[in-house]
Each structure stands twice: as structure tokens, then as C-alpha cells.
Scaffold this motif. Structure first.
Motif, PDB file in Angstrom:
ATOM      1  N   HIS A 124      36.232  40.953  50.255  1.00 26.76           N
ATOM      2  CA  HIS A 124      36.684  42.233  50.401  1.00 26.76           C
ATOM      3  C   HIS A 124      38.157  42.459  49.817  1.00 26.76           C
ATOM      4  O   HIS A 124      38.391  43.236  49.350  1.00 26.76           O
ATOM      5  N   ASN A 125      38.817  41.462  50.227  1.00 33.85           N
ATOM      6  CA  ASN A 125      40.294  41.570  50.038  1.00 33.85           C
ATOM      7  C   ASN A 125      40.406  41.298  48.379  1.00 33.85           C
ATOM      8  O   ASN A 125      41.342  42.062  47.864  1.00 33.85           O
ATOM      9  N   VAL A 126      39.718  40.471  47.989  1.00 32.17           N
ATOM     10  CA  VAL A 126      39.576  40.444  46.300  1.00 32.17           C
ATOM     11  C   VAL A 126      38.939  41.713  45.664  1.00 32.17           C
ATOM     12  O   VAL A 126      39.599  41.907  44.691  1.00 32.17           O
ATOM     13  N   ASN A 127      38.020  42.496  46.272  1.00 37.12           N
ATOM     14  CA  ASN A 127      37.265  43.576  45.620  1.00 37.12           C
ATOM     15  C   ASN A 127      38.592  44.676  45.769  1.00 37.12           C
ATOM     16  O   ASN A 127      38.281  45.639  44.991  1.00 37.12           O
ATOM     17  N   GLY A 134      39.955  51.216  40.106  1.00 37.07           N
ATOM     18  CA  GLY A 134      39.102  52.038  39.455  1.00 37.07           C
ATOM     19  C   GLY A 134      39.257  53.715  39.768  1.00 37.07           C
ATOM     20  O   GLY A 134      38.932  54.459  38.900  1.00 37.07           O
ATOM     21  N   HIS A 135      39.822  54.246  40.918  1.00 35.34           N
ATOM     22  CA  HIS A 135      40.169  55.422  41.032  1.00 35.34           C
ATOM     23  C   HIS A 135      40.996  55.943  39.930  1.00 35.34           C
ATOM     24  O   HIS A 135      41.004  57.164  39.535  1.00 35.34           O
ATOM     25  N   ILE A 136      42.052  55.332  39.754  1.00 38.89           N
ATOM     26  CA  ILE A 136      43.088  55.524  38.718  1.00 38.89           C
ATOM     27  C   ILE A 136      42.454  55.504  37.270  1.00 38.89           C
ATOM     28  O   ILE A 136      42.876  56.629  36.611  1.00 38.89           O
ATOM     29  N   LEU A 152      32.402  52.052  41.434  1.00 38.85           N
ATOM     30  CA  LEU A 152      32.038  51.590  39.952  1.00 38.85           C
ATOM     31  C   LEU A 152      32.886  50.616  39.302  1.00 38.85           C
ATOM     32  O   LEU A 152      32.246  49.444  39.097  1.00 38.85           O
ATOM     33  N   PHE A 153      33.910  50.747  39.256  1.00 45.44           N
ATOM     34  CA  PHE A 153      34.860  49.557  38.694  1.00 45.44           C
ATOM     35  C   PHE A 153      34.811  48.337  39.651  1.00 45.44           C
ATOM     36  O   PHE A 153      34.802  47.242  39.007  1.00 45.44           O
ATOM     37  N   GLN A 184      27.804  40.485  45.214  1.00 44.01           N
ATOM     38  CA  GLN A 184      28.625  40.533  46.345  1.00 44.01           C
ATOM     39  C   GLN A 184      29.407  41.725  46.454  1.00 44.01           C
ATOM     40  O   GLN A 184      29.555  42.498  47.535  1.00 44.01           O
ATOM     41  N   SER A 185      29.763  42.227  45.288  1.00 44.65           N
ATOM     42  CA  SER A 185      30.352  43.510  45.362  1.00 44.65           C
ATOM     43  C   SER A 185      29.436  44.816  45.818  1.00 44.65           C
ATOM     44  O   SER A 185      29.785  45.713  46.605  1.00 44.65           O
TER      45      SER A 185
END
Length: 261
Positions: A124-127, A134-136, A152-153, A184-185
Motif C-alpha cells: 500500500h505504501n508502494v502504491n 495519478g491525480h496530478i 487508474l494510474f 495487487q493494486s
């Protein structure tokens, strides 16, 4: 009543005044009966049309078979490509690493949509940084895509890396790991979706309920009533991708064992 024929359709003889005593409907020169000859031409035309249709269908079937064979060759060449050989150290170290990923993936699948377990995991910390990036990245595409862009990203990044390993690196071992990460994402996103109604999960930077991605997305699409179903779809699909990565890895190791130098 048949129109009087002034030229034989078969021999092209032109009927004139000297043929006044010839039989009506029959060529004075070759003796062909016009009515029968026209019926014959119609049958020939129908036969040619049918023959063309059959030939065209056969050609389409042949083209379809060629395309199917080409697709099969493309998949085999791209997604099942193996190097000519490997050394024993590389083979066994990769196998050990893949086994660890397999056990790790099994843990994610068995714990289900557990927000505490997933949000507290190393992955989770990696993602998370990629989620926020992705928001940016999606800001130019409007508010909806900006909100969706995080999740999405988070999924597209490992999926894109998987394609890179397949088509550019020709390395399906790395591709299998990236497919594992993609699955996993999706699992990592599922508790976020499941929390869309309650909005109890803590958000980055201490932001409030109004910043909840999936709470906003499902409200904007009028799908809040389907929150749990969508979360389960993400979770199940993520599990299927992880299982697919296992199958891919098994293929790699089962074939490469014969290529250890």
C-alpha cells in the motif's frame, strides 16, 4: 407476349424481312429458341452468383484462419518468449523470489477486503505515491478524471511495465511480476471503494470526507448503491490477475529448467 427479337442473343444474327416465314421465337440462323436460351442465361447467372458467394465465403474463412494463426503466433512470440539459456544461479534465485511473491499474493487473496490489513501493508505504501501522482497527471482531463486518475494510474503503471517487459525487454519473468503487482493494486483499491458510503478510512494529509475518491466517483455516477459489488469485482479481478501471474511464472520455470547451462 414476348417482344419480337430483332437480333439473336446467341449467334447475333440480325432478323430482317426475308425471315418473315421463320418460326416466331426461333432464330432463323442457328435455330435457338429464344425463351429457352434466356432461361439458360438466367440459370447461368444465378449459378455464377452462387459460385461467387461460395468463393467469397471460402476466402473470408481462409482470411479468418490466417488472422487467427497470426494472432496465435504473435501471442506465442510475445507472451511466451523464452531466452535461449540461463545459468543455475539466475534460475534458482528467480524461483525463490517468485515463490515469495506467490506466498505474499496468497496472503492478500485470503485476507479478503480487509482495510486494516491492506492499508497497513508494505505494498500500500508502494502504491500510494503513484496513486497521488495519478491525480496530478489527469488534471487536464477534468474533475471526474482527476479523481479517478489516482486509482487508474495506480493500476496502469504496473500494467504498462508488464507490457514493456513483454514487448521491449522480451522478459516474461519480469512481466509476470508486474502482472502480480497489477492484481495487487486492484486488491489494494477494493477497501477504498467499499468505504465509499461510510467514508471512515483516514485520507492522506488528514483530508475530510469530501476528498474521498470513490465516495465522490460513485456519487457522481449515481452508483453508491453498488458500492460493495464494485469493491468485490475489483478484489476478484485482482485475485484472478495474481493467479494468472502464477500460471505465467510456472510456464517460465517449467520450460527454463531445460535451458540451464
Amino acid at each position: 407476349m414476348m417482344t419480337k427479337i430483332m437480333q439473336c442473343p446467341k449467334c447475333k444474327y440480325k432478323v430482317d424481312s426475308k425471315d418473315i416465314h421463320s418460326k416466331e421465337g426461333e432464330c432463323p440462323s442457328c435455330g435457338v429458341i429464344y425463351e429457352k436460351y434466356f432461361a439458360y442465361l438466367q440459370r447461368q447467372q444465378a449459378s455464377n452468383v452462387k459460385s461467387y458467394a461460395v468463393t467469397k465465403k471460402a476466402a473470408l474463412n481462409d482470411n479468418k484462419a490466417i488472422r487467427t494463426k497470426a494472432l496465435g503466433e504473435f501471442i506465442k512470440r510475445s507472451f511466451l518468449h523464452l531466452p535461449e539459456q540461463t545459468d543455475s544461479l539466475s534460475y534458482w534465485s528467480r524461483m525463490i523470489g517468485f515463490a515469495l511473491f506467490a506466498l505474499w499474493g496468497l496472503k492478500f487473496m485470503l485476507q479478503g477486503i480487509d482495510s486494516d490489513a491492506l492499508m497497513g501493508s508494505f505494498m500500500h505504501n508502494v502504491n500510494l505515491p503513484f496513486h497521488e501522482a495519478g491525480h496530478i497527471f489527469f488534471i487536464p482531463f477534468g474533475r471526474f478524471m482527476t479523481i479517478l486518475g489516482g486509482s487508474l494510474f495506480q493500476v496502469l503503471l504496473p500494467f504498462g511495465l508488464m507490457l514493456g517487459f513483454v514487448f521491449y525487454q522480451k522478459e516474461i519473468f519480469g512481466a509476470a511480476i508486474m502482472l502480480w503487482w497489477t492484481g495487487q493494486s486492484l486488491i489494494d483499491i477494493s477497501p477504498y471503494i467499499d468505504d465509499a458510503i461510510q467514508r471512515n478510512l483516514p485520507l492522506i494529509g488528514g483530508m475530510g470526507e469530501s476528498a474521498h475518491d470513490w465516495g465522490n466517483l460513485l456519487r457522481m455516477t449515481d452508483m453508491l448503491q453498488h458500492t460493495h459489488t464494485i469493491a468485490n469485482i475489483f478484489f476478484v479481478f485482482g485475485c484472478l490477475l495474481i493467479l494468472a501471474s502464477y500460471a505465467w511464472g510456472f510456464y517460465y520455470f517449467s520450460r527454463m529448467r531445460y535451458k540451464i547451462r
